[in-house]
Motif scaffolding. Sequence first.
Motif, mmCIF file in Angstrom:
data_model
loop_
_atom_site.group_PDB
_atom_site.id
_atom_site.type_symbol
_atom_site.label_atom_id
_atom_site.label_comp_id
_atom_site.label_asym_id
_atom_site.label_seq_id
_atom_site.Cartn_x
_atom_site.Cartn_y
_atom_site.Cartn_z
ATOM 1 N N ARG A 194 0.834 -1.206 0.000
ATOM 2 C CA ARG A 194 0.000 0.000 0.000
ATOM 3 C C ARG A 194 0.869 1.256 0.000
ATOM 4 N N GLU B 248 2.163 1.765 -3.598
ATOM 5 C CA GLU B 248 1.181 2.362 -4.500
ATOM 6 C C GLU B 248 1.080 3.867 -4.304
ATOM 7 N N ARG B 249 1.166 4.314 -3.071
ATOM 8 C CA ARG B 249 1.120 5.755 -2.816
ATOM 9 C C ARG B 249 2.346 6.465 -3.388
ATOM 10 N N SER C 23 3.107 9.246 -6.721
ATOM 11 C CA SER C 23 3.867 10.502 -6.616
ATOM 12 C C SER C 23 5.156 10.433 -7.426
ATOM 13 N N ASP D 148 -4.510 1.337 5.652
ATOM 14 C CA ASP D 148 -4.272 2.424 4.696
ATOM 15 C C ASP D 148 -3.658 3.641 5.377
ATOM 16 N N GLY E 249 -0.171 5.374 4.744
ATOM 17 C CA GLY E 249 -0.185 6.814 4.526
ATOM 18 C C GLY E 249 0.797 7.557 5.410
ATOM 19 N N ALA F 195 4.296 6.996 3.979
ATOM 20 C CA ALA F 195 4.481 7.821 2.789
ATOM 21 C C ALA F 195 4.658 9.287 3.171
#
Length: 288
Positions: free
Chosen positions: A18, A21-22, A26, A194, A198, A201
Amino acid sequence: MADTPSVLIAGCGDVGGRLAERLLASAWTVYGLRRNVAALPAGVLPVAGDLEHSESPVAWPTGGLDYLVYSAAATRADEAGYRVAYVEGLRHVLGWLTQHGQTPKRLLFVSSSGVYGQQQGEWIDESSPAEAMSFSGQVMREAEQLALHSGIAASLVRLTGLYGPGREWLLTQVRQGYRVAVEPPLYANRIHVDDAAGLLAFLLQADARGVALQECYLGVDDAPAALAEVVAWLREYLGVTQWSAEATVRRAGSKRCSNARARALGWAPQYPSYREGYAAVLAGPRLC
């Protein structure tokens, strides 16, 4: 550092995928190290490898690596399993970096709030004593120290109880009518998977912008809650009316973790409490 930062996620499983993917969204260059690279998200550059073995993966990235995220998960729930996954695995990755002449700008080590031993409902932050008596907490602390003394600037990210799609243990317990103690309240801390990705990230992107990171952050939502409260809410939401005659949800510890440090940096969880998070899980496809 290059205009497009690069990161190696060692142990690129659920949280790591996850996160990947973030970062891909970017425009980061993302390498994912895991045994089964077929399970990596699309766009992740595969590095087939086993953290338990000392041999460097054949597909190890060449050139520079800007960031390393160590996000392993123990495959055995005993002391030896924890040591192999967190201490020896990290030692192997650090050795591979040295072998290839690479020094990332920062290492994020994904740790656990299990390093804290408090059990009386105390509020916990990053400055609280981390003196768990369990083997899991003690081994994780050993791995944390290895990260902090690796020669790479490091930040520990101590995640609390992960939940989300595929992580539905408590929902299963509630559906089966399991009971939980009401008094004294058993406080539990959680973060949606998630939001965990997050936060990682967010920290990487903050560092890439030149923001000074501290050496430890707690990954937790805004609302630690008594487990009995969570179970009561889930029972009502799910329409569960029966109680199991014998089965009981058991917990060892009780503490309340604060996310004030991460929030002060500008991070905020998408799911601020168990209500929003579990509602999202239950609105999605059933995975168990």
